[in-house]
Motif scaffolding. Sequence first.
Motif, short mmCIF file in Angstrom:
data_model
loop_
_atom_site.label_atom_id
_atom_site.label_comp_id
_atom_site.label_asym_id
_atom_site.label_seq_id
_atom_site.Cartn_x
_atom_site.Cartn_y
_atom_site.Cartn_z
N ASP A 32 31.11 66.99 46.04
CA ASP A 32 30.21 66.50 47.07
C ASP A 32 30.55 67.23 48.38
O ASP A 32 31.66 67.73 48.57
N THR A 33 29.61 67.26 49.29
CA THR A 33 29.85 67.87 50.60
C THR A 33 31.09 67.26 51.24
O THR A 33 31.89 67.96 51.85
N THR A 59 29.26 73.22 42.59
CA THR A 59 28.75 72.83 43.90
C THR A 59 27.24 72.92 43.85
O THR A 59 26.68 73.97 43.48
N THR A 76 24.53 71.09 48.78
CA THR A 76 25.75 71.02 49.59
C THR A 76 25.80 72.19 50.57
O THR A 76 26.24 72.04 51.71
N GLU A 127 23.68 71.22 53.45
CA GLU A 127 24.34 70.24 54.32
C GLU A 127 25.43 70.89 55.16
O GLU A 127 25.55 70.59 56.36
N ASP A 158 22.20 63.13 48.43
CA ASP A 158 23.18 62.46 47.58
C ASP A 158 22.65 62.26 46.17
O ASP A 158 23.37 62.44 45.18
N ILE A 177 22.92 65.45 44.26
CA ILE A 177 24.30 65.72 43.83
C ILE A 177 24.63 64.89 42.60
O ILE A 177 25.20 65.41 41.63
N THR A 234 34.18 62.58 45.60
CA THR A 234 33.66 62.17 46.90
C THR A 234 34.50 61.05 47.50
O THR A 234 35.30 60.42 46.80
#
Length: 127
Positions: free
Chosen positions: A11-12, A37, A41, A44, A94, A97, A110
């Motif tokens: 996650d970012t 990834t 992401t 973001e 989200d 992801i 995350t």
Amino acid sequence: MERINIVIVLDTWAWVHYWQGDMRVHPFIEGTEHLITSVITIAELERHNTVNPTKMEEMLLEIRQRSRIVPIDISIARLAGGVRSTMKEGGIADALIIATAMKNHAKVLTGDPHFKIFPGVIFIDGT
């Protein structure tokens, strides 16, 4: 005994904490897992690093070296739409992801609390 590697979607949040030196994230990113990834992401991260394009290029280079970047295709987009409809918090990024993880039979790393409702999340608490 042979170690079975898992697939992890970063996650970012995980990438940001990695670059901030959060040692709870380092073993995952620097370990032997297969890392993914989502291209969302990248978007973001770009949003938060527009003032420093050199830093963004360095981050993108490291993301490419350590993980496989997965594009959003129609199946991920459709899956994300369904995922987003079940979420009380978080946004479509989200959901994309989570959908990327679902499509790739992966876990998500995350610390964002709204991910807790999904199975297969490696949640790092105390952020």
